[in-house]
Design a protein around this motif. Sequence first.
Motif, mmCIF file in Angstrom:
data_model
loop_
_atom_site.group_PDB
_atom_site.id
_atom_site.type_symbol
_atom_site.label_atom_id
_atom_site.label_comp_id
_atom_site.label_asym_id
_atom_site.label_seq_id
_atom_site.Cartn_x
_atom_site.Cartn_y
_atom_site.Cartn_z
ATOM 1 N N GLU A 45 49.084 48.109 44.263
ATOM 2 C CA GLU A 45 49.153 48.667 42.431
ATOM 3 C C GLU A 45 49.104 46.786 41.669
ATOM 4 O OE1 GLU A 45 52.138 51.410 42.032
ATOM 5 O OE2 GLU A 45 51.149 52.953 42.632
ATOM 6 N N LEU A 46 50.259 46.219 43.008
ATOM 7 C CA LEU A 46 50.538 45.325 42.201
ATOM 8 C C LEU A 46 49.174 44.094 41.883
ATOM 9 C CD1 LEU A 46 52.423 43.437 40.854
ATOM 10 C CD2 LEU A 46 53.007 42.287 42.840
ATOM 11 N N MET A 47 49.090 44.246 43.158
ATOM 12 C CA MET A 47 47.417 43.359 43.699
ATOM 13 C C MET A 47 46.382 43.523 42.314
ATOM 14 S SD MET A 47 46.120 41.160 45.179
ATOM 15 C CE MET A 47 46.536 40.607 46.600
ATOM 16 N N GLU A 48 46.072 44.671 42.188
ATOM 17 C CA GLU A 48 45.367 45.325 41.377
ATOM 18 C C GLU A 48 45.655 45.588 40.038
ATOM 19 O OE1 GLU A 48 42.206 45.759 42.524
ATOM 20 O OE2 GLU A 48 43.289 45.416 44.213
ATOM 21 N N GLY A 49 47.649 45.184 39.605
ATOM 22 C CA GLY A 49 46.922 45.398 38.408
ATOM 23 C C GLY A 49 46.977 43.632 37.425
ATOM 24 N N PHE A 50 47.213 42.981 38.836
ATOM 25 C CA PHE A 50 47.494 41.134 38.006
ATOM 26 C C PHE A 50 45.967 40.780 38.190
ATOM 27 C CE2 PHE A 50 48.411 37.081 40.433
ATOM 28 C CZ PHE A 50 48.725 36.753 39.339
ATOM 29 N N LEU A 51 45.647 41.369 39.362
ATOM 30 C CA LEU A 51 44.275 40.951 38.777
ATOM 31 C C LEU A 51 43.216 41.388 37.567
ATOM 32 C CD1 LEU A 51 42.535 41.658 42.828
ATOM 33 C CD2 LEU A 51 43.177 39.333 41.571
ATOM 34 N N GLN A 52 43.445 42.819 37.405
ATOM 35 C CA GLN A 52 43.163 43.138 35.933
ATOM 36 C C GLN A 52 43.105 42.395 35.208
ATOM 37 O OE1 GLN A 52 40.210 46.119 36.607
ATOM 38 N NE2 GLN A 52 40.146 45.467 34.064
ATOM 39 N N SER A 53 44.484 41.643 35.069
ATOM 40 C CA SER A 53 45.438 41.434 33.895
ATOM 41 C C SER A 53 44.888 40.477 33.755
ATOM 42 C CB SER A 53 46.210 41.019 33.748
ATOM 43 O OG SER A 53 47.356 42.670 34.076
ATOM 44 N N LEU A 54 44.216 39.291 34.368
ATOM 45 C CA LEU A 54 44.074 38.008 34.366
ATOM 46 C C LEU A 54 42.152 38.621 34.368
ATOM 47 C CD1 LEU A 54 44.719 36.573 38.182
ATOM 48 C CD2 LEU A 54 45.239 35.482 35.513
ATOM 49 N N MET A 108 36.646 34.768 40.512
ATOM 50 C CA MET A 108 38.745 33.753 40.473
ATOM 51 C C MET A 108 39.311 34.912 40.875
ATOM 52 S SD MET A 108 40.679 34.089 37.216
ATOM 53 C CE MET A 108 40.583 35.853 36.757
ATOM 54 N N GLN A 109 38.855 36.379 40.143
ATOM 55 C CA GLN A 109 39.526 37.519 41.722
ATOM 56 C C GLN A 109 39.452 37.618 42.377
ATOM 57 O OE1 GLN A 109 37.909 40.327 39.105
ATOM 58 N NE2 GLN A 109 39.672 40.622 37.322
ATOM 59 N N ALA A 110 38.839 37.376 43.953
ATOM 60 C CA ALA A 110 38.185 37.184 44.682
ATOM 61 C C ALA A 110 39.047 35.814 45.348
ATOM 62 C CB ALA A 110 37.068 37.408 44.970
ATOM 63 N N ASP A 111 39.116 35.115 44.920
ATOM 64 C CA ASP A 111 39.648 33.267 44.933
ATOM 65 C C ASP A 111 41.218 34.034 45.062
ATOM 66 O OD1 ASP A 111 37.390 32.516 45.851
ATOM 67 O OD2 ASP A 111 37.234 31.326 43.856
ATOM 68 N N VAL A 112 41.450 34.711 44.083
ATOM 69 C CA VAL A 112 43.274 34.500 43.547
ATOM 70 C C VAL A 112 43.213 35.634 45.272
ATOM 71 C CG1 VAL A 112 44.938 36.323 42.232
ATOM 72 C CG2 VAL A 112 43.494 34.492 41.372
ATOM 73 N N ARG A 113 43.568 37.219 45.140
ATOM 74 C CA ARG A 113 43.019 38.188 46.197
ATOM 75 C C ARG A 113 43.648 36.905 47.458
ATOM 76 N NH1 ARG A 113 42.579 43.284 46.254
ATOM 77 N NH2 ARG A 113 41.340 43.426 44.786
ATOM 78 N N GLN A 114 42.876 36.287 47.589
ATOM 79 C CA GLN A 114 42.669 35.430 49.147
ATOM 80 C C GLN A 114 43.612 34.588 49.092
ATOM 81 O OE1 GLN A 114 39.542 32.911 49.669
ATOM 82 N NE2 GLN A 114 39.407 32.857 52.102
ATOM 83 N N ALA A 115 44.185 34.106 48.153
ATOM 84 C CA ALA A 115 45.192 33.004 47.812
ATOM 85 C C ALA A 115 46.353 33.655 48.175
ATOM 86 C CB ALA A 115 45.528 32.463 46.724
#
Length: 257
Positions: A131-140, A230-237
């Motif tokens: 949930e935190l991952m998806e919420g953070f990526l969506q906000s970005l 960007m979202q893919a890169d942030v997820r991987q990081a």
Amino acid sequence: MRGAPDAGSSACVLWFGITKNTGAGMRAVRLSMTTHQRLKKHAERVPKTRVDKFSERRAELGEAALTTLAALGYARTSLREIAQNSEFSHGVLHYYFSDKVDLIICSVKQYKARCVTRYDHAVESATTYDELMEGFLQSLGDTLCDEGHVHRLWYDLRSQALFEEAFRADVVQIDKSLEDMIWRIMSRFAELSGEAPGMPPSATYALFDGLFQQALLKHLSGDAKAIDNMQADVRQAISRLFAAPAKAAAPARKRRA
């Protein structure tokens, strides 16, 4: 031969030198002041009973001018140009803001404060790692897509701080608030994953800020995949920093006799 200058002439020369040096000194002092100091000095123009209303009006004007500021950028902006592109007169803007530096910092500070609140909501509402991952990526993704022009103003301001001393104290303050925001998010990832952060706050912020700024440039250049990448890169990081907790296996069903 020219005669020696009389006392009156000497006094004029002395006065000119004092005035010139004093003017330069006052300019240096003004440029070294932070926004808080400029606001305090500016607020002295009005009675103390109206200081709160003065600050509220500054906030309203700063918010209203944000779109124009974001469109023009620092180099092409002046109080007069902002007035020409808004409903406010040059006199009104000059009364509430000492110069364009004062106005730009006021506007960007207010916007970034809202950004911090938005991400804090994503952290508070998330109860699981996913949930935190998806919420953070969506906000970005949302803020880069919908408000990229305002973020562009922030990066312009931060770059100018390398040359303009008048920006530095406020830019450092804004940058620290963003670093703290990222660290709150990463701390929540640590709680949900059971792993301690592997990088200090400053390095963690630099990582995600760099990915965001890079994506912003690509997005403004017309790259349709900039946000997704960007979202893919942030997820991987994040996955490298905090491994997702293992999901419990579903109980096996009993076979019917």
